[in-house]
Design a protein around this motif. Structure first.
Motif, short mmCIF file in Angstrom:
data_model
loop_
_atom_site.label_atom_id
_atom_site.label_comp_id
_atom_site.label_asym_id
_atom_site.label_seq_id
_atom_site.Cartn_x
_atom_site.Cartn_y
_atom_site.Cartn_z
N TRP A 379 23.24 20.66 -40.00
CA TRP A 379 23.78 19.33 -40.54
C TRP A 379 25.18 19.08 -40.47
O TRP A 379 25.95 20.12 -40.99
N ARG A 380 25.58 18.24 -39.63
CA ARG A 380 27.02 17.98 -39.40
C ARG A 380 27.68 16.92 -40.31
O ARG A 380 26.99 15.86 -40.40
N LEU A 381 28.60 17.54 -41.08
CA LEU A 381 28.98 16.83 -42.24
C LEU A 381 30.49 16.27 -41.93
O LEU A 381 31.33 17.28 -41.54
N ALA A 382 31.04 15.25 -42.38
CA ALA A 382 32.37 14.93 -42.44
C ALA A 382 32.72 14.04 -43.76
O ALA A 382 31.87 13.48 -44.21
N PRO A 383 34.26 13.79 -43.86
CA PRO A 383 34.51 13.09 -45.22
C PRO A 383 34.12 11.69 -44.87
O PRO A 383 34.07 11.44 -43.85
N ALA A 384 33.38 10.98 -45.91
CA ALA A 384 32.91 9.77 -45.96
C ALA A 384 34.10 8.71 -45.74
O ALA A 384 35.25 9.01 -46.02
#
Ligand SMILES: C[S@@+](CC[C@H](N)C(=O)[O-])C[C@H]1O[C@@H](n2cnc3c(N)ncnc32)[C@H](O)[C@@H]1O
Length: 384
Positions: A379-384
C-alpha cells in the motif's frame, strides 16, 4: 510480560548430580514435576505423563529420545472430536489453542546441554555451533526441551545455507529467532514499487521491523543512501547487520533497537513497514514476526507516518489479506485506520503468495484454507 520483549526463561534446576539451569526461549516456566526417563518408558505412558504436566528428563541415547518425540507427536496430533466452529475466526483461534497445547505437551521431553553446547547423551549429534549461534556463550549447564533444540539445529542449517531472494539475486541468512523471508513475493513488491519523488533529492528511508534486513537491503540496492532499520528483537538487529555486510551495503544501513520509528531521526523520503500480518498475541519470539497484538505495530506505523515524511515522501505498508480471510480484521478496519492517521492511499501493488504453504490443501487447517485466496499488497500511503 511484554509481547515484543518476551524474555527467555532460565531458572536453577536440579535433578541429577549435575546442577543445571532450565532454559526456554518461549518463556515457558520450569516444569513443576520432573522425572528421569529412558527407553524403558513406553510412548503411551510418556505421552500421558506429558499431558499431565510431568516433564521427562531424558537419560537414554539421543536417537531414542528423537523416536520418542516422534511417537508423542503422532499422539498429540491425533484429531480430536469437536463441534463445528461458528466462524473462520473461531476456527483459527481453536487451531492456535490446539497448536499451543501440542507444543506444551511435546515440550515436556527434556535433554541436558553442557556449557560448551554439547548434548550430554549417548550418540548425540554435535550441536555446538548451532547452540552457540542461538544461545551465545553459556555460563552453566542447561536443561532444554528436545523440541526447542531441534528448532535451534534447523535454524542453524538455514542460517548457514541462507534463503534465496530473487529480488536481491542473493541469499539472506536468517538467524535463530528472526523472521525469515521465505515468501519472497512481498520482497518483489518492494523491489518494483516506484520510489517516491522525495527519494530523488533525499535518498533516505526507514525500515520498521527490519527482521533479517531483507527490505533494507533491497532499498539500499535501489540507490537509497541511508536506510535506518529498527526492530525490537536484538537478534534481528544482529542478523540485519550480518546480511548488510554480506551483501556489501553495510555503509548504507544503520540499525536501531527501538520500537517503530527511531526517536529523533530526521524526516525521510520513504518509510517501509512489513508488520506481522495477523492480529493476535505472540506466543514465542518467532511469533513476533507473525502476530501483532491488537494491531499495535500496524497502527503505530500508520499513526506516526505523516509526521515522519518529507514533502513528496511515501509510506509503504506490506500486508497480506490473510487476516481478512480468517475474519480477524476487515478491509474497512484497515482503510479506517489509514484515514484516521491522516493518510491517503496513492496506489497499491498486489501479488499472490508463492510459498508452498499457500497452496497446501490441508483444509482442516484454517490457515491453509485462508491462504488459498490470499493476496499480498504494498500500500502506497501519503499524508492526506
Ligand atoms: C513480519 S516481520 C518482517 C521482517 C522483515 N521486515 C521482512 O519483511 O522480512 C516483523 C518484524 O517486526 C518486528 N517488530 C515487531 N514489533 C515491533 C515494533 N513494535 N517495533 C519494531 N519492530 C517490531 C519483529 O521482531 C519482526 O522482525
Amino acid at each position: 510480560m511484554s509481547d515484543t520483549h518476551r524474555p527467555i526463561t532460565t531458572a536453577p534446576f536440579a535433578l541429577s548430580a549435575l546442577p543445571a539451569t532450565w532454559h526456554s526461549e518461549n518463556g515457558t516456566p520450569p516444569p513443576r514435576r520432573l522425572i528421569a526417563a529412558d527407553d524403558s518408558l513406553r510412548a503411551e505412558a510418556a505421552y500421558r505423563l506429558a499431558c499431565e504436566g510431568t516433564a521427562l528428563l531424558w537419560q537414554g541415547a539421543y536417537p531414542d529420545a528423537l523416536r520418542l518425540l516422534h511417537a508423542m507427536r503422532r499422539r498429540a496430533e491425533r484429531p480430536r472430536p469437536r463441534s463445528v466452529p461458528d466462524s473462520p475466526a473461531e476456527a483459527f483461534r481453536r487451531h492456535r489453542r490446539e497448536r499451543a497445547r501440542q507444543a506444551r505437551v511435546l515440550g515436556m521431553l527434556l535433554v541436558p546441554l553442557d556449557t560448551d553446547h554439547r548434548v550430554r547423551l549417548d550418540r548425540a549429534p554435535d550441536v555446538r555451533e548451532a547452540g552457540l549461534a542461538a544461545y551465545g556463550p553459556l555460563l552453566d549447564n542447561r536443561i532444554v526441551s528436545l523440541r526447542e533444540l531441534l528448532g535451534v539445529i534447523g535454524a542453524h542449517q538455514w542460517r548457514v545455507r541462507g534463503v534465496e531472494v530473487p529480488a536481491l539475486g542473493a541469499r539472506i541468512h536468517p538467524h535463530y529467532g528472526v523472521f525469515a523471508p521465505v515468501r519472497g513475493e512481498y520482497v518483489d513488491l518492494v523491489a518494483r514499487a516506484p520510489l517516491p519523488p522525495a527519494a530523488l533529492t533525499h535518498p533516505t528511508a526507514h525500515d520498521l521491523g527490519t527482521g533479517t534486513g531483507v527490505l533494507a537491503a533491497v532499498l539500499a540496492r535501489r540507490g537509497l543512501r541511508r536506510v535506518l532499520a529498527t526492530d525490537t528483537n536484538p537478534r534481528a538487529l544482529a542478523c540485519a547487520r550480518d546480511n548488510a555486510r554480506r551483501l556489501g551495503v553495510a555503509d548504507r544501513i544503520e540499525t536501531a533497537g527501538t520500537t517503530l520509528y527511531p526517536p529523533g531521526a530526521d524526516r525521510t523520503a520513504l518509510v517501509v513497514c512489513n508488520p506481522p500480518w495477523l492480529p493476535g498475541r505472540p506466543a514465542s519470539p518467532l511469533d513476533q514476526g507473525v502476530y501483532d497484538r491488537d494491531n499495535r505495530m500496524l497502527h503505530g506505523f500508520l499513526d506516526g507516518l505523516a509526521d515522519r515524511l518529507l514533502p513528496g515522501g511515501e509510506g509503504w505498508l506490506i500486508l497480506s489479506d490473510l487476516a481478512e480471510h480468517l475474519g480477524l480484521r476487515t478491509r474497512a478496519d484497515l482503510l479506517c485506520a489509514v484515514s484516521r492517521a491522516g493518510l491517503r492511499v496513492t496506489g497499491r501493488l498486489d501479488t499472490r503468495p508463492r510459498h508452498p504453504r499457500a497452496t497446501a490443501t490441508d483444509l482442516s487447517n484454517p490457515l491453509h484454507h485462508a491462504r488459498a485466496g490470499e493476496v499480498t499488497s504494498l500500500w502506497r500511503l501519503a499524508p492526506a
